[in-house]
Design a protein around this motif. Structure first.
Motif, PDB file in Angstrom:
ATOM      1  N   ARG A 144       1.104  12.942  -0.351  1.00 59.60           N
ATOM      2  CA  ARG A 144       2.556  12.222   0.034  1.00 59.60           C
ATOM      3  C   ARG A 144       3.420  12.383  -0.733  1.00 59.60           C
ATOM      4  O   ARG A 144       4.570  13.054  -0.204  1.00 59.60           O
TER       5      ARG A 144
ATOM      6  N   ILE B  66      -6.547  -3.760  -1.168  1.00 61.95           N
ATOM      7  CA  ILE B  66      -6.162  -2.658  -1.547  1.00 61.95           C
ATOM      8  C   ILE B  66      -7.043  -1.684  -2.028  1.00 61.95           C
ATOM      9  O   ILE B  66      -8.119  -2.036  -2.858  1.00 61.95           O
ATOM     10  N   PRO B  67      -7.063  -0.373  -1.748  1.00 61.53           N
ATOM     11  CA  PRO B  67      -8.241   0.495  -2.520  1.00 61.53           C
ATOM     12  C   PRO B  67      -7.939   0.474  -4.115  1.00 61.53           C
ATOM     13  O   PRO B  67      -6.964   0.262  -4.526  1.00 61.53           O
TER      14      PRO B  67
ATOM     15  N   HIS C 205       0.797  -1.038   0.052  1.00 67.27           N
ATOM     16  CA  HIS C 205      -0.064   0.064  -0.026  1.00 67.27           C
ATOM     17  C   HIS C 205       0.903   1.213   0.027  1.00 67.27           C
ATOM     18  O   HIS C 205       0.518   2.062  -0.628  1.00 67.27           O
TER      19      HIS C 205
ATOM     20  N   LEU D 244       1.028   4.349  -2.701  1.00 65.43           N
ATOM     21  CA  LEU D 244       0.831   5.658  -2.357  1.00 65.43           C
ATOM     22  C   LEU D 244       2.047   6.485  -3.003  1.00 65.43           C
ATOM     23  O   LEU D 244       1.933   7.375  -3.563  1.00 65.43           O
ATOM     24  N   PHE D 245       3.247   6.001  -3.145  1.00 71.42           N
ATOM     25  CA  PHE D 245       4.363   7.065  -3.308  1.00 71.42           C
ATOM     26  C   PHE D 245       4.799   6.821  -4.713  1.00 71.42           C
ATOM     27  O   PHE D 245       5.274   7.700  -5.374  1.00 71.42           O
TER      28      PHE D 245
ATOM     29  N   ASP E  51     -10.314   9.439  -7.602  1.00 75.10           N
ATOM     30  CA  ASP E  51      -9.614  10.884  -7.256  1.00 75.10           C
ATOM     31  C   ASP E  51      -9.333  10.852  -5.788  1.00 75.10           C
ATOM     32  O   ASP E  51      -8.296  11.426  -5.444  1.00 75.10           O
ATOM     33  N   GLN E  52      -9.987  10.005  -5.046  1.00 75.66           N
ATOM     34  CA  GLN E  52      -9.525  10.124  -3.535  1.00 75.66           C
ATOM     35  C   GLN E  52      -8.148   9.451  -3.438  1.00 75.66           C
ATOM     36  O   GLN E  52      -7.136  10.111  -2.636  1.00 75.66           O
ATOM     37  N   PHE E  53      -7.976   8.213  -3.953  1.00 77.15           N
ATOM     38  CA  PHE E  53      -6.625   7.650  -3.862  1.00 77.15           C
ATOM     39  C   PHE E  53      -5.543   8.691  -4.571  1.00 77.15           C
ATOM     40  O   PHE E  53      -4.330   8.742  -3.834  1.00 77.15           O
TER      41      PHE E  53
ATOM     42  N   ALA F 108      -5.549  11.763  -4.935  1.00 68.86           N
ATOM     43  CA  ALA F 108      -5.331  12.853  -3.860  1.00 68.86           C
ATOM     44  C   ALA F 108      -4.433  12.648  -3.041  1.00 68.86           C
ATOM     45  O   ALA F 108      -3.271  13.572  -2.726  1.00 68.86           O
ATOM     46  N   GLU F 109      -4.396  11.561  -2.316  1.00 65.39           N
ATOM     47  CA  GLU F 109      -3.576  11.026  -1.245  1.00 65.39           C
ATOM     48  C   GLU F 109      -2.250  10.683  -1.596  1.00 65.39           C
ATOM     49  O   GLU F 109      -1.187  11.335  -0.969  1.00 65.39           O
TER      50      GLU F 109
END
Lengths: 236, 271
Positions: free
Chosen positions: A70, A55-56, A21, A25-26, A61-63, A65-66
């Motif tokens: 990050r 895993i999402p 995860h 994200l990165f 857009d939400q993922f 955005a996060e």
């Protein structure tokens, strides 16, 4: 509480989920791989196919955005310290990118960096990790390197080190009392560049003066490396 | 119910405004975010301390770094903090270090189980109650119904207190298109011992909201906090989080608003 064997199994599965995860994200490369072939990515992280639903959806857009937030935080800290280095890399053919760094092991491994000034140990900032990564990837300490890039990266990192030294700091940063120096070109004694702890930059050509720098306790930036930090105990 | 009002302490440059607020009877405590910068001494301000930290990855499969936990424990022992605030977060993939701001974990069963073990060990190590807090949320939970349900479940499992960060909660509800009061019923109200209040901002995309300690809490957050102060049966503390470099008049003004919301629940301690 589960017994130790059950806990270890649980932690192992959680560790793999956590690693995947956070990579997602990165790292844009991991995101691309996930969208192309999630089964292989799960396998690479040692996770069975049924873990996919943990895993999402990374296309939302939400993922994004996060993920953007990050990455922006890391990028901001690096751009602030290395503006000229980044500008130079941006126009260099085949220059290393921020994405190369943020997907590298150096970014994820705390032992790739210096101890934090607050005394909490290594890996709590990304600036030193970035410098050591760049130095390694582009062989900036080797003869024949791009000396213009070396000069920019070393000056900007040296300024950061002196900044850290000049505020309340972990004793590690006493190493930079007086300033830091480095050869303008690796393998050549002169000229040598010195940034003192009042931020005055000198270009030294006199061999006697250059020889005295280590004797008066100044640190050669080419010899600064992430310390061999011991594994720290955890509450497990 | 007697409530206390406090402010978060991050940096020595806040000392002057905090001391002034304390002398004016606007605050009862400082919530110190440990570990603190080398050479700083918030304990020397002579103001009661609530211990807090953002540096323990309580949800990490790697566990919690003992060197950091020790520093927090020593500070909490020295100041006799009634509880220690902890975030439900990851910091990276290694047993130490941080990749940046705290990372929201996956809200799944296995991470909840790991978190419960970590928090139980941390509480035993501290020998002091723990209060758990969520960060601002962007991504829909993939296991629990929501992050609030995850928090409620872990708090029940380990018998901890809860810090309800009203701003983080509202950021999550806005980012995930949920009603304002979504998720509150997932948390046992008797566990909510503290509120956090801070500013938030709408991103340049005009879609997502973010934590912004340099701004003042918006009117919705203040209104919700005011109602919670009336409703929550076990609430003991309301903490205002404000950037050390934000305007001092904002700091003073918001503390006045919070004191107004708390009204007779608080016995002001003027010194």
């Amino acid at each position: 509480m589960p017994d130790k064997a059950a806990e270890n199994a649980l932690r192992d599965r959680a560790r793999r989920l956590q690693a995947l995860h956070i990579r997602l994200l990165f790292c844009p490369g991991t995101q691309e791989n996930w969208l192309t072939d999630s089964a292989t990515v799960l396998d690479t992280f040692g996770l069975p196919p049924e873990m996919q639903d943990r895993i999402p959806d990374i296309t939302t857009d939400q993922f994004q955005a996060e993920s953007h937030g990050r990455r922006a935080l890391v990028k901001g800290s690096i751009s602030k310290t290395f503006p000229e280095t980044q500008q130079y890399l941006a126009i260099s053919p085949g220059g290393l990118t921020f994405d190369n760094f943020i997907c590298s092991e150096n970014f994820f491994n705390p032992k790739s960096g210096l101890p934090h000034t607050s005394g909490v140990g290594p890996g709590y900032e990304n600036t030193s990790k970035y410098f050591f990564w760049l130095k390694q990837e582009l062989a900036l300490a080797s003869a024949g390197c791009d000396t213009d890039l070396r000069h920019k990266a070393y000056i900007e990192f040296a300024t950061w080190l002196i900044n850290e030294y000049n505020r309340p700091h972990d004793p590690y940063y006493d190493l930079f009392e007086g300033g830091v120096y480095w050869a303008r070109s690796p393998g050549e004694d002169k000229p040598t560049i010195l940034l003192n702890d009042d931020y005055v930059l000198y270009t030294l050509n006199d061999p006697n003066t250059i020889r005295q720098l280590p004797q008066i306790g100044l640190t050669n930036l080419d010899e600064v490396e992430p310390p061999d930090w011991p594994d720290e105990p955890t509450l497990l | 119910m007697v409530l206390r009002v406090g402010v978060r302490w991050d940096d020595p440059i806040q000392n002057e405004r905090i001391q002034k607020a304390h002398q004016q009877g606007l605050i009862d405590y400082i919530e110190v975010n440990y570990p603190i910068p080398f050479g700083s001494n918030p304990h020397g301000l002579g103001i009661p301390v609530l211990a807090h930290t953002s540096s323990n990855p309580t949800c990490s499969a790697e566990g919690v770094n003992l060197n950091i936990a020790r520093r927090i424990k020593e500070a909490a022992d020295e100041t006799n903090s009634p509880w220690i605030g902890e975030h439900l977060s990851w910091l990276g993939t290694a047993p130490t270090g941080s990749l940046g701001y705290q990372i929201n974990p996956l809200f799944t069963d296995e991470i909840a189980a790991v978190t419960a073990m970590n928090v139980a060990r941390l509480r035993d190590y501290y020998n002091r109650p723990i209060a758990l807090e969520l960060g601002p949320i962007y991504i829909q939970s993939t296991g629990f119904k929501s992050e609030m349900h995850f928090l409620g479940s872990v708090a029940n499992d380990v018998d901890t207190k809860v810090i309800l960060d009203v701003t983080h909660w509202q950021i999550g509800n806005r980012n995930l298109d949920r009603p304002t009061d979504y998720g509150l019923d997932a948390i046992d109200p008797s566990r909510i011992i503290e509120l956090h209040i801070a500013g938030m901002r709408l991103g340049s995309d005009q879609r997502f909201w973010h934590d912004a300690h340099d701004l003042l809490p918006d009117t919705d957050v203040l209104a919700i906090a005011s109602q919670l102060i009336q409703d929550l049966p076990a609430l003991e503390a309301v903490t205002f989080e404000h950037s050390p470099v934000a305007p001092e008049e904002d700091f003073d003004g918001c503390l006045a608003d919070i004191n107004n919301a708390v009204r007779d629940h608080r016995t002001a301690i003027a010194v």
